[in-house]
Design an enzyme around this catalytic site. Structure first.
Site, PDB file in Angstrom:
ATOM      1  CB  CYS A   2      -0.950   0.038   1.192  1.00  0.00           C
ATOM      2  SG  CYS A   2      -2.155  -1.290   1.242  1.00  0.00           S
ATOM      3  NE  ARG A  27       4.725   1.367   0.396  1.00  0.00           N
ATOM      4  CZ  ARG A  27       5.324   1.605   1.564  1.00  0.00           C
ATOM      5  NH1 ARG A  27       6.547   2.080   1.598  1.00  0.00           N
ATOM      6  NH2 ARG A  27       4.699   1.374   2.701  1.00  0.00           N
ATOM      7  CD1 TRP A  75      -0.157  -6.437  -2.093  1.00  0.00           C
ATOM      8  CD2 TRP A  75      -0.730  -6.839   0.016  1.00  0.00           C
ATOM      9  NE1 TRP A  75       0.263  -7.710  -1.782  1.00  0.00           N
ATOM     10  CE2 TRP A  75      -0.080  -7.996  -0.498  1.00  0.00           C
ATOM     11  CE3 TRP A  75      -1.177  -6.867   1.337  1.00  0.00           C
ATOM     12  CZ2 TRP A  75       0.126  -9.136   0.261  1.00  0.00           C
ATOM     13  CZ3 TRP A  75      -0.981  -8.013   2.097  1.00  0.00           C
ATOM     14  CH2 TRP A  75      -0.338  -9.121   1.547  1.00  0.00           C
ATOM     15  CG  ASN A  99      -0.730   2.542   3.574  1.00  0.00           C
ATOM     16  OD1 ASN A  99      -1.562   2.455   2.678  1.00  0.00           O
ATOM     17  ND2 ASN A  99       0.484   3.007   3.378  1.00  0.00           N
ATOM     18  N   GLY A 100      -2.667  -0.317   6.453  1.00  0.00           N
ATOM     19  CA  GLY A 100      -2.731  -1.073   7.702  1.00  0.00           C
ATOM     20  C   GLY A 100      -3.986  -1.905   7.795  1.00  0.00           C
ATOM     21  CD  GLU A 483      17.225 -14.607   0.161  1.00  0.00           C
ATOM     22  OE1 GLU A 483      16.989 -13.656  -0.610  1.00  0.00           O
ATOM     23  OE2 GLU A 483      16.475 -14.874   1.132  1.00  0.00           O
ATOM     24  CE  LYS A 487      15.459 -12.610  -3.007  1.00  0.00           C
ATOM     25  NZ  LYS A 487      14.628 -12.942  -1.883  1.00  0.00           N
ATOM     26  CD  GLU A 490      10.677 -13.451  -2.352  1.00  0.00           C
ATOM     27  OE1 GLU A 490      10.270 -12.683  -1.462  1.00  0.00           O
ATOM     28  OE2 GLU A 490      11.833 -13.398  -2.811  1.00  0.00           O
ATOM     29  CG  HIS A 506      17.141 -37.740   8.662  1.00  0.00           C
ATOM     30  ND1 HIS A 506      17.186 -38.884   9.428  1.00  0.00           N
ATOM     31  CD2 HIS A 506      18.394 -37.209   8.725  1.00  0.00           C
ATOM     32  CE1 HIS A 506      18.386 -39.026   9.950  1.00  0.00           C
ATOM     33  NE2 HIS A 506      19.146 -38.017   9.534  1.00  0.00           N
ATOM     34  CE  LYS A 605      12.142  -4.038  -1.515  1.00  0.00           C
ATOM     35  NZ  LYS A 605      13.035  -5.183  -1.779  1.00  0.00           N
TER      36      LYS A 605
END
Length: 610
Positions: A2, A27, A75, A99-100, A483, A487, A490, A506, A605
């Site tokens: 947002c 964002r 968003w 926002n929020g 990581e 990536k 994502e 295992h 973001k």
């Protein structure tokens, strides 16, 4: 997540608002909208589903003009992405962006419906609009109406309000979600991120928790959580004006991957001499604090969590200090024990990650010796609320999938580890000089890793029809595999998992077949022979292997195992170095898949909600 932009000026502000939204596209969002009060005191609202360009075209077509306005990129949290759910939301003469998340919106909605309000959206934000409209009826000022409204809200919010009958001002409230005010000449602005306003001003003020502000063309008044007038510091920004320009690159993510050598130089500048780390440059009172540290508690989310996991090996093996790393959203909801002389370290690119910020506030009540943040955004909430901050100086990062923030966080933590070790007499001057030498060589070594771009691009074609991928690493390379896995999922939407290679037997071996690529990070270190055994376990079961290996590791490829031989680098910086080919692999696979690399679906973001 947002974006908010607002303006009060003599000139038309619609273009300024839309340009601000463009700068906040990184964002993450699904819809955008703008509301402007025109010369006839009419409120012109335009909203569109999709990209900001759709909104820009509609604003041009409808000839939206006026000197006071607010704008927003949404968003979705409450209600599906749609034009009806897009901001700004309107109630009578009141327009609101937010926002929020308002946690008690359902109870408030029920109360407002009893008062006769009819809701046009599924959002929690519309509750704010109706509440302000209700309170405005019995309030002398718009500020008073917003204060009364804020007192009824539970949750996190950055809220901005316009009254079409009084376009001389906009008012804003901040609780958990950032608001920055930008100062012009005969005009003032606000936004959720200073980047939105860099085309019109360089002078900024950050609201603090509980603040309510009134912004007019010539003045800004701020009231604290108790309603008392307060002065907040005005700072001059030196942020990159052209950070939103991709330049020669196809995507922001690609640009930021290739910016890493320069970003690492910036992280180290003034903080390392030829032979030593300058501890004083880490932060105020860093020497006194790091000298006493007996335990480090790292709190982070996503990519920052992975960097903390990698650095944990350094804290314990180099500095001899115990280190725990925990996901912020888990840490804040459990009972935890604070160890003696424990340093709390938060990691965040944006400095506004809601879970990390909430965890910091909780932890500060529990008796940690000190709270430090490693962050990329000066003036962010984590920076302001921590005892001291180690700024990574990575430069603005636009791509949702973080790259240079990760590598610069690792470099920052390595400098911190060296400082602790030296201050606590666990490191010789000679060893410190060796590590510093490796740090100085790191940018050039990253350039060498980037030179594999074309080879990795060709390799990525093997993943075009794959739906699953497994990443393996041992020791500090397990978090690098984590990581790499993050990536890939994502930005390419391929299901990916990371495992410590010794865990294969295992359970994960059951997944191995010719349709499951297995990507391995294989530097030359004490665990190399054990890693080779794990690789053989995959080969024996017909797995398809891609091994990013040190040229000295002695691997030989075959039809089921492709070897990417990487130049040898010192062990201490190798985790940072091996991150880069993983980033390039994810980027090129995403290109082949045709996904939105910079703004992957469902992601944002800066995650400013829980």
């Amino acid at each position: 997540m947002c974006g908010i932009v607002g303006a009060v000026a003599q000139r038309d502000v619609a273009e300024i608002l839309v340009e601000g939204l463009r700068r906040l596209e990184y964002r993450g969002y699904d819809s955008a909208g703008v509301a402007v009060v025109d010369a006839d005191l009419e409120l012109k609202r335009v909203r569109r589903l999709g990209k900001v360009q759709e909104l820009a075209d509609a604003v041009d077509a409808q000839d939206v003009t006026g000197g006071t306005g607010i704008a927003h990129t949404r968003w979705a949290t409450h209600g599906e992405p749609s034009e009806a759910n897009a901001h700004p939301h309107v109630s009578g003469d009141i327009a609101v962006v937010h926002n929020g998340i308002i946690e008690n919106h359902e109870e408030l909605r029920a109360t407002l419906q009893e008062r006769g309000y009819v809701f046009q959206s599924q959002t929690d934000t519309e509750v704010i609009a109706h509440l302000v409209e209700w309170e405005r009826r019995t309030s002398e000022t718009l500020v008073e109406a917003l204060q009364k409204t804020a007192a009824q809200l539970d949750g996190a919010y950055g809220t901005v309000v316009v009254d079409r009958k009084d376009p001389s001002r906009i008012v804003a409230a901040r609780s958990g979600s950032p608001i920055v005010i930008g100062f012009g000449v005969g005009e003032n602005f606000l936004a959720s991120d200073q980047l939105a306003l860099l085309s019109v001003t360089r002078r900024f003020m950050y609201l603090e928790e509980g603040d309510v502000a009134e912004i007019t063309r010539r003045d800004v008044k701020v009231l604290d959580v108790d309603g008392n007038p307060v002065e907040r510091e005005i700072t001059e920004s030196n942020a990159e004006h052209d950070a939103g320009d991709k330049g020669q690159y196809r995507h922001f993510m690609q640009k930021e991957i290739f910016e890493q050598p320069r970003a690492l130089i910036n992280t180290m500048e003034g903080r390392v001499t030829d032979k030593a780390v300058v501890t004083e440059a880490i932060g105020v009172n860093a020497v006194d604090i790091l000298k006493k540290v007996e335990h480090v508690q790292i709190i982070a989310c996503g990519t920052s969590y992975n960097s903390g996991m990698a650095a944990r090996y350094w804290f314990e093996s180099i500095a001899g200090v115990s280190c725990d790393v925990e996901i912020a959203s888990e840490f804040r909801y459990r009972d935890f024990v604070v160890r003696p002389n424990s340093l709390l370290v938060t990691l965040s690119q944006s400095g506004e990650t809601a879970d990390t910020l909430a965890a910091l506030r909780l932890a500060k009540e529990k008796g940690y010796m000190s709270a430090m943040t490693i962050c990329n955004v000066a003036g962010s909430s984590l920076v302001r609320e921590s005892d001291f901050a180690f700024m990574t100086r990575a430069g603005t990062e636009i791509g949702v999938a973080s790259t240079k923030a990760f590598t610069t966080q690792l470099a920052a933590m390595l400098m911190m580890v060296v400082s602790i070790a030296r201050l606590q007499d666990r490191m010789t001057e000679e060893r410190e000089a060796e590590i510093v030498k490796s740090l100085h060589e790191l940018p050039a070594n990253i350039e060498k890793a980037l030179a594999f771009d074309k080879e990795i691009e060709a390799l990525a074609t093997d993943f075009a029809d794959k739906h699953h991928t497994l990443f393996l690493g041992r020791g500090e390379y397990y978090p690098i595999a984590m990581e790499a896995s993050l990536k890939l999922k994502e930005i390419s939407y391929i299901h990916a998992e990371a495992y410590a290679a010794g865990e294969l037997k295992h359970g994960p071996l059951a997944l191995i077949d010719a349709d499951m690529p297995v990507v391995v990070v294989a530097p030359t270190n004490d665990l190399l022979e054990k890693l080779k055994s794990n690789i053989e376990e995959v080969r024996a079961r017909g797995g398809l292997l891609y091994v990013f290996a040190d040229e000295k590791a002695g691997f030989e490829g075959d039809e089921n195992m492709k070897i990417i031989q990487m130049p040898h680098v010192d062990d201490i910086i190798a985790p940072i170095y091996y991150t880069v080919p993983m980033q390039l692999l994810s980027y090129h696979v995403a290109l082949i898949k045709g996904t939105d690399v910079d703004q992957p679906r469902n992601l944002a973001k800066a995650v400013t909600v829980e």
